[in-house]
Design a protein around this motif. Structure first.
Motif, PDB file in Angstrom:
ATOM      1  N   UNK A 159       0.815  -1.215   0.000  1.00  0.00           N
ATOM      2  CA  UNK A 159       0.000   0.000   0.000  1.00  0.00           C
ATOM      3  C   UNK A 159       0.847   1.263   0.000  1.00  0.00           C
ATOM      4  N   UNK A 200     -15.741  10.941  13.579  1.00  0.00           N
ATOM      5  CA  UNK A 200     -16.426  12.231  13.527  1.00  0.00           C
ATOM      6  C   UNK A 200     -17.027  12.517  12.157  1.00  0.00           C
ATOM      7  N   UNK A 201     -16.865  11.578  11.227  1.00  0.00           N
ATOM      8  CA  UNK A 201     -17.476  11.782   9.912  1.00  0.00           C
ATOM      9  C   UNK A 201     -18.637  10.802   9.738  1.00  0.00           C
ATOM     10  N   UNK A 247      -9.747  17.016   8.757  1.00  0.00           N
ATOM     11  CA  UNK A 247     -10.437  15.740   8.837  1.00  0.00           C
ATOM     12  C   UNK A 247      -9.859  14.793   9.880  1.00  0.00           C
ATOM     13  N   UNK A 248      -8.588  14.967  10.206  1.00  0.00           N
ATOM     14  CA  UNK A 248      -7.970  14.001  11.120  1.00  0.00           C
ATOM     15  C   UNK A 248      -7.446  14.664  12.395  1.00  0.00           C
ATOM     16  N   UNK A 297      -6.540  19.216   4.376  1.00  0.00           N
ATOM     17  CA  UNK A 297      -7.594  18.223   4.601  1.00  0.00           C
ATOM     18  C   UNK A 297      -7.243  17.329   5.785  1.00  0.00           C
ATOM     19  N   UNK A 307      -9.999  13.818  -0.984  1.00  0.00           N
ATOM     20  CA  UNK A 307      -8.550  14.022  -1.001  1.00  0.00           C
ATOM     21  C   UNK A 307      -8.027  14.143  -2.430  1.00  0.00           C
ATOM     22  N   UNK A 328     -13.311   7.263  10.386  1.00  0.00           N
ATOM     23  CA  UNK A 328     -13.220   8.515  11.126  1.00  0.00           C
ATOM     24  C   UNK A 328     -14.485   8.662  11.959  1.00  0.00           C
ATOM     25  N   UNK A 333       2.529   2.364   2.486  1.00  0.00           N
ATOM     26  CA  UNK A 333       2.516   3.015   3.796  1.00  0.00           C
ATOM     27  C   UNK A 333       3.833   2.794   4.509  1.00  0.00           C
ATOM     28  N   UNK A 345      -1.229   5.020  -4.857  1.00  0.00           N
ATOM     29  CA  UNK A 345      -2.509   5.652  -5.187  1.00  0.00           C
ATOM     30  C   UNK A 345      -3.451   4.719  -5.946  1.00  0.00           C
ATOM     31  N   UNK A 357       2.987   6.744  -1.292  1.00  0.00           N
ATOM     32  CA  UNK A 357       1.763   5.993  -1.043  1.00  0.00           C
ATOM     33  C   UNK A 357       1.220   5.467  -2.370  1.00  0.00           C
ATOM     34  N   UNK A 369     -11.715   9.623   0.456  1.00  0.00           N
ATOM     35  CA  UNK A 369     -10.644   9.407  -0.521  1.00  0.00           C
ATOM     36  C   UNK A 369     -10.835  10.269  -1.752  1.00  0.00           C
ATOM     37  N   UNK A 385      -5.854   7.426   6.758  1.00  0.00           N
ATOM     38  CA  UNK A 385      -5.823   8.785   6.214  1.00  0.00           C
ATOM     39  C   UNK A 385      -4.733   8.901   5.153  1.00  0.00           C
ATOM     40  N   UNK A 386      -3.547   8.372   5.470  1.00  0.00           N
ATOM     41  CA  UNK A 386      -2.441   8.433   4.524  1.00  0.00           C
ATOM     42  C   UNK A 386      -2.791   7.664   3.251  1.00  0.00           C
ATOM     43  N   UNK A 387      -3.344   6.460   3.451  1.00  0.00           N
ATOM     44  CA  UNK A 387      -3.638   5.597   2.316  1.00  0.00           C
ATOM     45  C   UNK A 387      -4.633   6.253   1.365  1.00  0.00           C
ATOM     46  N   UNK A 388      -5.628   6.960   1.928  1.00  0.00           N
ATOM     47  CA  UNK A 388      -6.616   7.587   1.064  1.00  0.00           C
ATOM     48  C   UNK A 388      -6.203   8.996   0.635  1.00  0.00           C
ATOM     49  N   UNK A 389      -4.920   9.299   0.846  1.00  0.00           N
ATOM     50  CA  UNK A 389      -4.383  10.549   0.328  1.00  0.00           C
ATOM     51  C   UNK A 389      -4.823  11.782   1.083  1.00  0.00           C
ATOM     52  N   UNK A 390      -5.244  11.602   2.336  1.00  0.00           N
ATOM     53  CA  UNK A 390      -5.682  12.758   3.126  1.00  0.00           C
ATOM     54  C   UNK A 390      -4.452  13.458   3.691  1.00  0.00           C
ATOM     55  N   UNK A 391      -4.074  14.567   3.076  1.00  0.00           N
ATOM     56  CA  UNK A 391      -2.913  15.296   3.598  1.00  0.00           C
ATOM     57  C   UNK A 391      -3.127  16.786   3.461  1.00  0.00           C
TER      58      UNK A 391
END
Lengths: 256, 559
Positions: A60, A96-97, B169-170, B165, A109, A94, A62, A82, A80, A106, B156-162
C-alpha cells in the motif's frame, strides 16, 4: 483439470526482492518476490509474526521496504500507492465523519467536486447494502456495518488493487460469512471496476473459499513457503465440498 | 485543488486579520498610538460593561494565539522525535516556573518595543494571559495526538488525506475534545491572572489597563467591598454565560469527536443535561455553533497547514533567537550583581525559600487529600461529573482576590496570615488536582468497576484497591501542576494590600512581590526568581519525575 490458464495476464503489482529489517539488523521479512495479476484474487496466509501485515503495508506504500522494489505496472512505487485502497481489520473509520463523508474521504482528497463525490459515495454505499445509513455516524453502527463502510470507502476510489488486512477477523462468524459472500459478489459484479484483490488472513478456510491463488508464508523471518493455485477449484465453493476440504487439509499440512 | 487552496489562504488570513483589526480598533479607539499616561481607573460601576468587554477582548486574543500555537507546537512534538526532544523539556520547565515573577521583565520588554505607547502595555497584558493559557493546551494536543490510533492515521495516509484536509479531517477532530476540556482550564487560568496582568507595576511605575481585573484590584486595594462584590458577581456571571452560550454548545457538538467506541463518556451530554434541555442552547448549537464549527475547522486546517509547513523555518528562528535572548539576559544579570554589593533581602532568600516551600507542600498535600474523596463522589455518575466540571470551572476562575473578605475573617479570628496564605494558595492549586483526578476517574474501565462490585469490594476496600491506584497517575500529574501553580500563587498571596493595610508573611513570594511592586530592586527580583526556579526544577527532576515514572509503571491502564 489441465485448464490452459491465461498465464500471460498482465501483472498489476510486482515485488522484487522486497525485505524489511528492523533496526538495520533484525530481519522481519523477505527477501521475497510476489506478483498480483490483473483480475486475480490473491490471499496471503500464515501464522502470526510472519509479516503478512507488514507486506500489505509495503504494497500500500505506507511502509517503505528496507530493500527491494515494488513495481506498479512496471513503474517503481515512490510514496503511497494511489492505485491501491485498503480495508483495515480495525475498520479505521473517522468517528467524527458520517457514513457518506467517510466513504467520500478518498475522493475528497483527490479533489473530486462535492456533487460528483457524493454521487459516487452513494453508489458504493448502495452496492454494499447500506442505503439509508448515509447520515449515520460510525459509533451508531454494528461492527459488520462498520466494515461495510470500510469496504465502500476503499471501493469508492475505484482502485486497481483492493488490499484487505484481516477484514473479517473482528466480526462474528455469521457476519464474516455474509461479508465474504458480498466481497465475492462485488468482485464478480460489472458495477465494480476493481478486479484485483490482495487479502491477508490467518484463516486457511477463508483463503481457500475466496482466492484464485494462495501464498503461504512462514515466520521468522517472513518468507514464502508455498504458492497454491486454486483457479481450477470451481466456484461457488462450499466449505463441505470434498475438493475444498481436501485443499484445506493439504494446506494445513503445509503450514504445520 | 492545491492551487485553489493556496489562493484562498491569503484571503482567509486577510479576513481574519481584518476582523481582528476592526474589533480591536473599535474597542480601544485611538488610544493605541498615544504615549501611555497610566491613568487611574474611573471607579464608576456604570463603566463595568465596557471594562468587561475590554478584558474579554484581551482574553480572547490571548486564547486565539495560545490555541494556534499550541496546535502547531503539539502537533510538531507528536510528529517529530527531534522536535519533541526540545519542545517537551522546554514546555515542562516553562509551565512549572512562576510566570508571574517574569511579568515585570516581559512588560519592560514590550513597553520598550512599542515605544511606551498604550499598545505596548496592551500587548504585554495579552502576552501575560497567553503564558498562563498556553502550556496545558500544548500538552493536551500532544497527548491526544500520541494516542491517535495508528490504523486511523494509516487510513488517512492511504486515502491521500494530507495538507489542509488532514488537519480538518484528522488532526483537529481528534484533538478537539481534549482541546475543549483544556480550554476550560485555560480560561479559568486567564481570569485568575487577569488581575495580575491588567495592573502592571514595575517599581514606582504603574500601568493600569481599563478592564475588569484592574477594576477588581483597585476596589480591593481601596477596601471598597461593595465594588469588589459587584465586579466579582459580574465575573461569575460572565463565566456562567460563557458556559451556557459557548462551552456547552461546543461540548455537545464535540461529542462526535470522541475516539472511544464504547463507554458512557460520549453519549452523556456533559455540562449538565439541564443545559442540553434548554431550547436556547440547542438552538444556538444547531444554527450557529455547528455550521460555524465546520467552517472554522476548514479555515483552521488551512492556516495550520500553512504554519506546519513552515515549522522548520520557525524552529530555526527559535533555535537562533533563544540563545541570543539567553545571552542578553545573562549579560543583564551580570550587570545587576557585579555593580553593587548584595542586598540584605538576597541573603535572607534561603529562609524565605524554606517557608514558601513548606506552604506550597502543605497546599499540595491538602489538595490531594481533599480532591481524591471528592473526585470519587463526583465520578460515580456521568451526569454528576458533567455538572461538577462546570461548577469547578466557574469556581476555579474566581480570582484569589475574591477570597480577600475571607482572609479578613481568618485574620481577625487570629489564625494568622500564614493560614490565610495557605488557604489562598489552595484556591489556585486545588482545581488542578481535582480536574486531573476527575479525568482519571472517568477513564477507569467499567469492567474493573463491575469486577470490584462483583467481588464485594466496597467503601474503603474499593478506594484502596481500585480507585486510588487507578487515579494515581492523574493524581501525580495534578499535584505536579498544582505545585507549579502554588509557587505562582505565593507571589500573589504572601503579600497583600487591602484597605490601606499591608498583610504579609515571610516567604520568597513576598520578597519578590515587595521588590517588584514597592522597591523596584531588580537585583532582588532576579535573585529570588532564579532561586525559586532552581528549587522548582530541582524538585521536579528529583522528586516528581521519578515518582510519576514509578506510579505510571505500576498503575497505568493497559489497553
Amino acid at each position: 483439470m489441465a485448464q490452459t490458464t491465461p498465464r500471460a495476464a498482465p501483472v498489476v503489482l510486482r515485488l522484487e526482492g522486497v525485505e524489511q529489517l528492523y533496526d538495520g539488523k533484525i530481519r522481519i521479512l523477505g527477501p521475497l518476490d510476489l506478483e498480483v495479476r490483473d483480475g486475480e484474487f490473491l490471499s496471503l496466509v500464515g501464522p502470526s509474526g510472519c509479516g503478512k501485515s507488514t507486506l500489505l503495508r509495503i504494497v500500500a506504500g505506507l511502509l517503505r521496504p528496507t530493500g527491494g522494489v515494488v513495481r506498479l505496472r512496471d513503474r517503481p512505487l515512490g510514496g503511497v500507492n494511489r492505485s491501491a485502497a485498503m480495508v483495515f481489520q480495525s475498520f479505521a473509520l473517522f468517528p467524527w465523519l458520517s457514513v457518506v463523508e467517510n466513504v467520500a474521504v478518498g475522493l475528497e482528497a483527490q479533489g473530486v467536486g462535492i456533487r460528483e463525490r457524493l454521487k459516487k459515495a452513494e453508489k458504493y454505499i448502495d452496492l454494499v447494502g447500506l442505503s439509508g445509513y448515509e447520515r449515520a455516524f460510525p459509533r451508531e453502527l454494528s461492527r459488520g456495518m462498520k466494515q461495510l463502510v470500510g469496504l465502500a470507502r476503499a471501493l469508492a476510489v475505484e482502485p486497481e488493487l483492493l488490499c484487505m488486512d484481516e477484514p473479517f477477523s473482528a466480526l462474528d462468524v455469521l457476519t464474516a460469512r455474509t461479508m465474504r459472500d458480498l466481497v465475492l459478489d462485488l468482485w464478480a459484479s460489472p458495477a465494480v471496476t476493481t478486479k484485483s484483490i490482495l487479502l491477508v488472513t490467518h484463516s486457511i478456510e477463508e483463503a481457500v473459499a475466496m482466492s484464485d491463488r494462495v501464498v503461504v508464508l512462514k515466520a521468522n523471518p517472513g518468507r514464502i513457503a508455498e504458492t497454491v493455485e486454486l483457479k481450477a477449484l470451481p466456484r461457488p465453493r462450499r466449505s463441505d465440498a470434498p475438493a475444498v476440504r481436501e485443499t484445506v487439509d493439504r494446506m494445513y499440512a503445509l503450514l504445520a | 485543488m492545491t492551487r485553489r487552496l493556496s489562493r484562498s489562504l491569503p484571503v482567509d488570513l486577510g479576513l481574519v486579520a481584518a476582523l481582528a483589526v476592526v474589533l480591536l480598533a473599535s474597542l480601544f479607539g485611538g488610544s493605541f498610538l498615544r504615549p501611555y499616561d497610566a491613568p487611574e481607573l474611573e471607579p464608576s460601576p456604570a463603566l463595568l460593561p465596557v471594562y468587561l468587554l475590554r478584558s474579554l477582548a484581551r482574553l480572547g486574543v490571548a486564547y486565539a494565539a495560545a490555541l494556534v500555537l499550541a496546535l502547531a507546537v503539539g502537533h510538531l512534538a507528536a510528529r517529530s522525535p527531534t522536535a519533541r526532544r526540545f519542545i517537551l523539556p522546554t514546555l515542562d520547565v516553562l509551565q512549572s516556573v512562576p510566570i508571574l515573577g517574569f511579568f515585570p521583565a516581559a512588560v519592560g520588554l514590550f513597553i520598550g518595543v512599542f515605544g511606551g505607547s498604550a499598545l505596548g502595555v496592551e500587548v504585554a497584558a495579552v502576552f501575560l494571559v497567553f503564558t498562563c493559557m498556553f502550556w496545558n493546551l500544548a500538552f493536551g494536543v500532544y497527548e491526544s495526538l500520541l494516542t491517535l490510533p495508528e490504523d486511523l492515521q494509516m487510513a488517512a495516509t492511504q486515502f491521500g488525506v494530507r495538507g489542509p484536509l488532514r488537519w480538518s479531517r484528522l488532526i483537529l477532530p481528534s484533538v478537539l475534545p481534549t482541546l475543549l476540556y483544556n480550554s476550560l482550564l485555560s480560561w479559568a487560568n486567564g481570569w485568575y491572572f487577569l488581575i495580575a496582568s491588567e495592573i502592571i507595576a514595575v517599581g514606582p511605575a504603574r500601568y493600569t489597563l481599563p478592564g475588569l481585573g484592574s477594576y477588581l484590584a483597585q476596589a480591593v486595594i481601596a477596601g471598597r467591598h461593595d465594588r469588589t462584590l459587584l465586579a466579582l458577581g459580574l465575573l461569575v456571571a460572565t463565566t456562567v454565560a460563557m458556559h451556557l452560550l459557548l462551552w456547552s454548545p461546543l461540548d455537545t457538538w464535540a461529542e462526535r469527536f470522541h475516539l472511544e467506541e464504547t463507554g458512557d463518556h460520549p453519549r452523556t451530554p456533559r455540562v449538565a443535561r439541564v443545559l442540553g434541555r434548554s431550547r436556547i442552547v440547542r438552538g444556538i448549537t444547531r444554527s450557529l455553533v455547528i455550521p460555524l464549527g465546520q467552517q472554522a475547522l476548514g479555515v483552521a486546517g488551512r492556516v495550520l497547514d500553512f504554519v506546519g509547513r513552515h515549522g522548520r523555518a520557525v524552529g530555526i528562528l527559535v533555535a537562533l533567537g533563544l540563545p541570543a535572548a539567553m545571552a542578553y539576559g545573562g549579560y543583564g544579570l551580570y550587570g545587576l550583581f557585579s555593580g553593587r554589593p548584595l542586598a540584605p533581602e538576597v541573603l535572607g532568600l534561603p529562609l524565605d525559600l524554606f517557608s514558601s516551600f513548606v506552604r506550597v507542600s502543605l497546599g499540595v498535600v491538602l489538595s490531594a487529600a481533599l480532591a481524591v474523596p471528592l473526585a470519587h463522589r463526583i465520578s460515580r455518575s456521568p451526569e454528576r461529573r458533567a455538572t461538577a466540571v462546570a461548577v469547578i470551572q466557574i469556581l476555579a476562575s474566581v480570582p484569589a482576590t475574591a477570597f480577600f473578605p475571607l482572609i479578613a475573617v481568618v485574620v481577625t479570628w487570629g489564625l494568622g496570615m500564614n493560614a490565610a496564605a495557605v488557604l489562598l494558595a489552595l484556591s489556585a492549586m486545588f482545581w488542578y488536582v481535582l480536574f486531573n483526578v476527575v479525568g482519571a476517574a472517568a477513564a477507569i474501565p467499567k469492567d474493573l468497576v463491575e469486577v470490584a462490585r462483583g467481588l464485594g469490594l466496597g467503601g474503603a476496600g474499593y478506594m484502596r484497591r481500585v480507585f486510588v491506584p487507578a487515579v494515581a497517575p492523574g493524581l501525580v500529574t495534578g499535584c505536579v501542576t498544582a505545585w507549579g501553580a502554588g509557587w505562582n500563587a505565593m507571589i500573589l498571596c504572601e503579600y497583600l494590600e487591602t484597605g490601606g493595610r499591608v498583610l504579609s508573611v515571610r516567604g520568597v513570594g513576598a520578597t519578590l512581590a515587595r521588590a517588584t511592586y514597592v522597591t523596584g530592586d531588580m537585583q532582588v527580583v532576579a535573585a529570588s526568581l532564579a532561586s525559586m526556579v532552581l528549587l522548582i526544577i530541582l524538585v521536579n527532576r528529583l522528586f516528581w519525575g521519578p515518582l510519576y515514572r514509578q506510579v505510571a509503571a505500576r498503575c497505568k491502564m493497559e489497553a
